[in-house]
Design an enzyme around this catalytic site. Structure first.
Site, mmCIF file in Angstrom:
data_model
loop_
_atom_site.group_PDB
_atom_site.id
_atom_site.type_symbol
_atom_site.label_atom_id
_atom_site.label_comp_id
_atom_site.label_asym_id
_atom_site.label_seq_id
_atom_site.Cartn_x
_atom_site.Cartn_y
_atom_site.Cartn_z
ATOM 1 N N HIS A 37 0.366 -0.766 8.311
ATOM 2 C CA HIS A 37 -0.869 -1.147 9.805
ATOM 3 C C HIS A 37 -1.533 -0.242 10.179
ATOM 4 C CE1 HIS A 37 2.139 -4.891 9.643
ATOM 5 N NE2 HIS A 37 1.374 -5.062 9.607
ATOM 6 N N GLN A 148 -3.614 -4.841 1.223
ATOM 7 C CA GLN A 148 -3.967 -5.215 -0.580
ATOM 8 C C GLN A 148 -2.020 -5.908 -0.363
ATOM 9 O OE1 GLN A 148 -5.503 -2.697 -3.194
ATOM 10 N NE2 GLN A 148 -7.547 -2.308 -2.504
#
Length: 282
Positions: A37, A148
């Site tokens: 993150h 991803q």
């Protein structure tokens, strides 16, 4: 770093930013933040003037009530991590704020959602699209950042951006991994110690399949070899192992250097559901 809790406050803030000519980025999360993150937040801070990070454990994308109940919630720790990474605004809404009335909208992403996660988690992507669409409308970002590791989710959101003509750029970053190869995930916190020691075998299975594809093996042969490798560890329950076109997500028979292919899996370990993927680029 400002912390906002209501849709009205976020809309007012972003409207003021837009009028001032500032460039906005959105990083949507469900919290329990990790380095993956923070990579997105740092990249957003380099590209934009204002970085909005949302933390919202979205009930409409969970088809397992226990998974929703047990999902880690660490808002104070998350906030302490965000400011040094470049977050300008933390949006921390309640369920009632995001869903004042039950949502009745239904999305259909066609073939993109009728494989992998869409097959095994009915309604999941409808919930994802609903909450991400709301966040896009509230924050009006110029860019939105996604990881991803959730490859299919990125494809779904990209389709929604195109179909609904959202005026933003979707930016995705490669999966961030632990030193032993395990894909970073908020759910990793729930892994028992013994399960955590074998969890990296999932990435090893993906690498095994990818190497076989590079050597010319068929998708079926690579899939069988990787699935057998996972099955050799009885702690795993494999949900799916798929080799697909990286854009359409439809199954492929093999791989050639001109075709982007994604190798994806989902498995249960120690009561936790884990997903991961590897992309073979041209």
């Amino acid at each position: 770093m400002e912390i906002l809790h209501t849709a009205a406050a976020l809309q007012a803030y972003t409207e003021n930013c837009r009028r001032a000519g500032l460039r906005l980025a959105l990083v949507p999360t469900m919290g329990a933040l990790h380095e993956g993150h923070l990579q997105l937040v740092r990249a957003a801070a380099q590209a934009c003037d204002v970085v909005i990070v949302s933390i919202f454990v979205n009930p409409t994308q969970f088809n397992n009530p226990d998974d929703f109940r047990l999902y880690p919630r660490l808002p104070e720790a998350d906030a302490n991590m965000l400011a040094p990474a470049g977050c300008t605004v933390l949006f921390l809404p309640s369920v009632e704020e995001m869903y004042p009335k039950p949502s009745v909208m239904k999305f259909d992403f066609g073939a993109l959602e009728r494989v992998m996660e869409g097959t095994h988690r009915p309604g999941h992507f409808n919930g994802v699209a609903t909450v991400v669409g709301k966040l896009f409308h509230l924050s009006r970002p110029h860019q939105a950042y996604f990881g991803q590791k959730d490859w299919q989710q990125v494809a779904i959101v990209q389709q929604m951006v195109a179909d609904l003509a959202f005026d933003l750029e979707l930016v995705s970053f490669p999966t961030v991994r632990e030193a032993d190869g395990l894909a970073m995930s908020s759910r990793n916190r729930r892994l028992p110690a013994e399960a955590r020691t074998v969890a990296p075998r999932l990435y090893a299975a993906l690498q095994l399949a990818a190497e076989q594809l590079r050597q010319g093996a068929s998708a079926a042969a690579a899939q069988q070899a990787a699935s057998a490798y996972i099955a050799s560890e009885p702690a795993f329950t494999l949900e799916y192992f798929e080799i697909a076109d990286a854009q359409t997500l439809q199954p492929v028979s093999g791989w050639h250097p001109g075709q982007p292919v994604v190798v994806c899996l989902a498995a249960h370990l120690g009561g936790v559901r884990l997903i991961d993927n590897i992309v073979l680029q041209p």
